[in-house]
Write a protein that holds these residues in place. Structure first.
Motif, mmCIF file in Angstrom:
data_model
loop_
_atom_site.group_PDB
_atom_site.id
_atom_site.type_symbol
_atom_site.label_atom_id
_atom_site.label_comp_id
_atom_site.label_asym_id
_atom_site.label_seq_id
_atom_site.Cartn_x
_atom_site.Cartn_y
_atom_site.Cartn_z
ATOM 1 N N SER A 1 0.671 -1.049 0.101
ATOM 2 C CA SER A 1 -0.120 0.007 0.087
ATOM 3 C C SER A 1 0.899 1.180 -0.246
ATOM 4 O O SER A 1 0.333 2.248 -0.277
ATOM 5 C CB SER A 1 -1.000 0.067 1.231
ATOM 6 N N TYR A 2 2.127 1.111 0.457
ATOM 7 C CA TYR A 2 2.929 2.399 0.578
ATOM 8 C C TYR A 2 4.194 2.350 -0.615
ATOM 9 O O TYR A 2 4.890 1.202 -0.792
ATOM 10 C CB TYR A 2 3.516 2.246 1.743
ATOM 11 N N LYS A 3 3.803 3.015 -1.703
ATOM 12 C CA LYS A 3 4.658 2.927 -2.707
ATOM 13 C C LYS A 3 5.564 4.443 -2.805
ATOM 14 O O LYS A 3 5.084 5.542 -2.454
ATOM 15 C CB LYS A 3 3.936 3.371 -4.288
ATOM 16 N N VAL A 4 6.783 4.340 -2.779
ATOM 17 C CA VAL A 4 7.622 5.459 -2.584
ATOM 18 C C VAL A 4 8.904 5.393 -3.474
ATOM 19 O O VAL A 4 9.518 4.652 -3.737
ATOM 20 C CB VAL A 4 8.475 5.459 -0.682
ATOM 21 N N THR A 5 9.190 6.607 -3.812
ATOM 22 C CA THR A 5 10.173 6.967 -4.995
ATOM 23 C C THR A 5 10.873 8.189 -4.428
ATOM 24 O O THR A 5 10.442 9.059 -3.536
ATOM 25 C CB THR A 5 9.890 7.125 -6.215
ATOM 26 N N THR A 6 11.972 8.382 -4.829
ATOM 27 C CA THR A 6 12.895 9.656 -4.410
ATOM 28 C C THR A 6 13.611 10.203 -5.771
ATOM 29 O O THR A 6 13.716 9.526 -6.573
ATOM 30 C CB THR A 6 13.783 9.341 -3.559
ATOM 31 N N GLU B 1 14.506 16.301 -12.649
ATOM 32 C CA GLU B 1 14.470 15.422 -11.242
ATOM 33 C C GLU B 1 15.682 14.386 -11.741
ATOM 34 O O GLU B 1 15.677 13.629 -12.890
ATOM 35 C CB GLU B 1 13.178 14.988 -11.140
ATOM 36 N N VAL B 2 16.617 14.384 -10.744
ATOM 37 C CA VAL B 2 17.606 13.161 -10.956
ATOM 38 C C VAL B 2 17.956 12.482 -9.627
ATOM 39 O O VAL B 2 17.320 12.683 -8.806
ATOM 40 C CB VAL B 2 19.051 14.338 -11.331
ATOM 41 N N ASP B 3 18.834 11.529 -10.003
ATOM 42 C CA ASP B 3 19.281 10.654 -8.902
ATOM 43 C C ASP B 3 18.022 9.961 -8.566
ATOM 44 O O ASP B 3 18.031 9.663 -7.194
ATOM 45 C CB ASP B 3 20.008 11.236 -7.928
ATOM 46 N N GLN B 4 17.249 9.506 -9.184
ATOM 47 C CA GLN B 4 15.885 8.922 -8.681
ATOM 48 C C GLN B 4 15.985 7.276 -8.010
ATOM 49 O O GLN B 4 17.249 6.663 -8.537
ATOM 50 C CB GLN B 4 14.938 8.514 -9.933
ATOM 51 N N THR B 5 15.521 7.083 -7.267
ATOM 52 C CA THR B 5 15.685 5.816 -6.365
ATOM 53 C C THR B 5 14.293 5.200 -6.070
ATOM 54 O O THR B 5 13.392 6.285 -5.746
ATOM 55 C CB THR B 5 16.427 6.019 -5.066
ATOM 56 N N THR B 6 14.188 3.979 -5.636
ATOM 57 C CA THR B 6 12.962 3.410 -5.269
ATOM 58 C C THR B 6 13.495 2.540 -3.990
ATOM 59 O O THR B 6 13.771 1.391 -4.087
ATOM 60 C CB THR B 6 12.147 2.369 -6.454
ATOM 61 N N PRO B 7 13.324 3.143 -2.797
ATOM 62 C CA PRO B 7 13.593 2.323 -1.617
ATOM 63 C C PRO B 7 12.523 1.439 -1.414
ATOM 64 O O PRO B 7 11.164 1.464 -1.838
ATOM 65 C CB PRO B 7 13.611 3.349 -0.670
ATOM 66 N N THR B 8 13.099 0.356 -0.766
ATOM 67 C CA THR B 8 11.984 -0.880 -0.392
ATOM 68 C C THR B 8 11.515 -0.553 1.019
ATOM 69 O O THR B 8 12.048 -0.178 1.797
ATOM 70 C CB THR B 8 12.942 -2.101 -0.389
ATOM 71 N N VAL B 9 10.104 -0.943 0.771
ATOM 72 C CA VAL B 9 9.534 -0.558 1.872
ATOM 73 C C VAL B 9 9.478 -1.993 2.944
ATOM 74 O O VAL B 9 8.945 -3.049 2.541
ATOM 75 C CB VAL B 9 7.819 -0.476 1.715
ATOM 76 N N HIS C 1 17.234 14.234 -0.633
ATOM 77 C CA HIS C 1 16.118 13.805 -1.710
ATOM 78 C C HIS C 1 14.669 14.225 -1.283
ATOM 79 O O HIS C 1 14.452 14.291 -0.143
ATOM 80 C CB HIS C 1 16.197 12.212 -1.818
ATOM 81 N N VAL C 2 13.997 14.509 -2.157
ATOM 82 C CA VAL C 2 12.399 14.453 -1.849
ATOM 83 C C VAL C 2 11.797 13.169 -2.100
ATOM 84 O O VAL C 2 11.945 12.268 -3.185
ATOM 85 C CB VAL C 2 11.942 15.289 -3.287
ATOM 86 N N TYR C 3 11.187 12.854 -1.126
ATOM 87 C CA TYR C 3 10.331 11.294 -1.268
ATOM 88 C C TYR C 3 9.074 11.507 -1.501
ATOM 89 O O TYR C 3 8.133 12.402 -0.928
ATOM 90 C CB TYR C 3 10.327 10.831 0.036
ATOM 91 N N GLU C 4 8.622 10.912 -2.776
ATOM 92 C CA GLU C 4 7.313 11.191 -3.069
ATOM 93 C C GLU C 4 6.569 9.790 -2.803
ATOM 94 O O GLU C 4 6.968 8.702 -2.852
ATOM 95 C CB GLU C 4 7.200 10.973 -4.602
ATOM 96 N N PHE C 5 5.489 9.853 -2.168
ATOM 97 C CA PHE C 5 4.516 9.032 -1.590
ATOM 98 C C PHE C 5 3.193 8.705 -2.510
ATOM 99 O O PHE C 5 2.524 9.875 -2.869
ATOM 100 C CB PHE C 5 4.107 9.203 -0.201
ATOM 101 N N ASP C 6 3.042 7.610 -2.897
ATOM 102 C CA ASP C 6 1.875 7.441 -3.541
ATOM 103 C C ASP C 6 1.129 6.316 -2.933
ATOM 104 O O ASP C 6 1.410 4.922 -2.603
ATOM 105 C CB ASP C 6 1.988 6.729 -4.784
ATOM 106 N N LEU C 7 0.020 6.629 -2.258
ATOM 107 C CA LEU C 7 -0.703 5.992 -1.206
ATOM 108 C C LEU C 7 -2.112 5.416 -1.838
ATOM 109 O O LEU C 7 -3.358 5.293 -0.950
ATOM 110 C CB LEU C 7 -1.223 6.589 0.074
ATOM 111 N N GLU C 8 -2.453 5.262 -3.241
ATOM 112 C CA GLU C 8 -3.452 4.861 -3.921
ATOM 113 C C GLU C 8 -4.390 3.831 -3.254
ATOM 114 O O GLU C 8 -5.451 3.856 -3.232
ATOM 115 C CB GLU C 8 -3.203 4.755 -5.120
#
Length: 492
Positions: A411-416, A429-437, A460-467
């Motif tokens: 339920s918790y999708k996070v990218t940076t 936007e550069v240096d994108q990552t996808t940390p594991t929840v 980094h900016v942490y983008e949350f997608d909690l759809e």
């Protein structure tokens, strides 16, 4: 029906909304919780509101881009038909109004060339005395706007001064912030501003300002105005000889990252809240903190900001970690009818917004407007606030989350991402990552969740997608996204 009527009006008048980026797509649902109420402006009057101030008799003072000041009565009427009384004219691009307690019939107006005390000395309702409080900065170019704060607890006012253009500081202290003391002394406190859009306290009463996307700023942002700080754009370094007690910083290197450049340029103040370009506005402007005591819904002590280009309102929250400010931004309400320049809460806890579409591209089709956002009393299911934790984040919600989705890692999708810190205009936007929840734990009351991530990266900016989250009635979030700017990680 309303959308169809709007399209007919645009076809008949030739007026069309400017294409300024994708919409959130939530306007229809937002109306259920926050309705937009038009505040009529008398025919023949042009009120491009750039500043608001609520005065003790509950009238709203409005400063305009055309240099007028009006007093508006009836702002909180359910079906507003307000009265506008012109108090003053002849100023220039007013982007700050302040009332000092105990000074009757007096306002302090920040406009392009000075801070002016505007008074009515004979009680006839019209200003008849204009006194220069400070003109300690230069003015040579139409784009050299000046934004003023309200009075702080010590009686000081603060002014944020835009550059002569994106790349130049050709007039005294352009690209600086000034402190104006109660006795009228003008003190330069920080350099490196580019194109401010507003200035004032955050929800913790620390002084912040809004910065616009452009050179040395790849997105709009909220920044802490630290005394002696450098806000990031070095073109205004030429005025340090006129700023007693302040040391000129080392010049930053273009093409780096703020997190690494901060190690070399000690005065550099990082962005506290980054607003991802287009996804969260393009030209963010005035802001105000919700101190309504719950009259505006579940967002007490949060920052509400307008955006000129996209005609939207957003929220932001901040926190201080290891002595450094950082925080998050959240979508709130789209579909306003002009470019928003400023916002202000009314006595009944409604949010007044005003502005214009003059000068730059704007989504809203009206040349100027005043609109009021009223909470309907219905509670939206929203991401309320996000806090950093030593190994992840704590996410607060306005309504209890369903246990099944709230405890599900999926339920918790996070990218940076981060941005280049460079002299170019804007940037990708550069240096994108996808940390594991790695872990998700919903509180027993369902109003908060702790998530653990595989990695936290400063800068980094942490983008949350909690759809995928659902409340206990199977409802979806009104806005599924939020964006947290991580400058510091708290100790365990």
């Amino acid at each position: 029906m309303a959308i169809a009527i709007a399209w007919v009006i645009m076809l008949l008048t030739g007026v069309q909304a400017e294409e300024v980026g994708a919409r959130w797509g939530t306007e229809q649902r937002e109306r259920e919780y926050y309705r937009v109420v038009s505040v009529p402006i008398p025919k023949g009057q042009v009120i491009e509101a750039g500043a608001f101030e609520l005065i003790p008799d509950n009238r709203m003072a409005i400063g305009t881009r055309r240099g007028d000041i009006y007093f508006m009565s009836g702002v909180d009427d359910d079906k507003p038909r307000p009265r506008f009384d012109k108090f003053a004219e002849g100023l220039d691009e007013i982007f700050g109004l302040a009332h000092r307690k105990g000074e009757k019939d007096t306002l302090y107006a920040t406009h392009s060339a000075e801070l002016t005390r505007v008074r009515d000395t004979n009680g006839d309702g019209l200003a008849d005395r204009f006194e220069t409080v400070s003109d300690a900065w230069g003015y040579r170019n139409y784009h050299e706007y000046a934004f003023g704060s309200k009075f702080d607890a010590q009686g000081n006012l603060y002014v944020a001064l835009g550059l002569s253009a994106s790349y130049h500081s050709r007039a005294l202290f352009r690209g600086w912030a000034m402190k104006i003391t109660p006795d009228g002394k003008s003190i330069p406190i920080a350099s490196g501003l580019r194109s401010p859009g507003g200035i004032g306290p955050n929800e913790h009463d620390a002084l912040f300002y809004i910065e616009s996307q452009g050179p040395w700023n790849s997105s709009c942002s909220l920044k802490f105005l630290k005394h002696g700080g450098f806000m990031g754009h070095p073109v205004s370094f030429n005025w340090y000889p006129y700023a007693p007690g302040l040391k000129r910083p080392v010049a930053p290197e273009s093409g780096t990252r703020t997190v690494s450049e901060k190690e070399k340029v000690k005065e550099l103040v990082p962005y506290a809240v980054v607003f991802p370009y287009i996804r969260m506005g393009r030209s963010i402007t005035g802001y105000v903190v919700d101190k309504t005591g719950g009259k505006f819904g579940p967002f007490e002590n949060q920052i509400f900001l307008g955006d000129y280009t996209q005609s939207i309102i957003m929220r932001a929250t901040t926190e201080q970690i290891n002595g450094v400010w950082q925080g998050a931004c959240y979508p709130f309400r789209e579909g306003l009818s002009t470019g928003i320049l400023n916002v202000q809460f009314t006595p009944k806890g409604r949010l007044l917004a005003g502005g214009t579409n003059r000068g730059w591209p704007v989504r809203g089709i009206k040349p100027f407007a005043l609109e009021r956002l009223d909470w309907t009393g219905k509670l939206p299911f929203e991401i309320k606030r996000i806090h950093i934790a030593p190994d992840g984040f704590k996410i607060l919600f306005t309504k209890p989350v369903d246990a099944k989705t709230g405890n599900d890692l999926k339920s918790y999708k996070v990218t940076t991402f981060t941005h280049n810190y460079h002299r170019g205009y804007g940037g990708p936007e550069v240096d994108q990552t996808t940390p594991t929840v790695q872990r998700a734990q919903l509180a027993a009351d369902g109003l908060s969740a702790r998530i653990t991530l595989s990695e936290l990266k400063r800068g980094h900016v942490y983008e949350f997608d909690l759809e995928s989250l659902r409340d206990r009635s199977a409802g979806t979030l009104l806005h599924r996204h939020a964006y947290y700017t991580l400058n510091e990680i708290p100790e365990k």
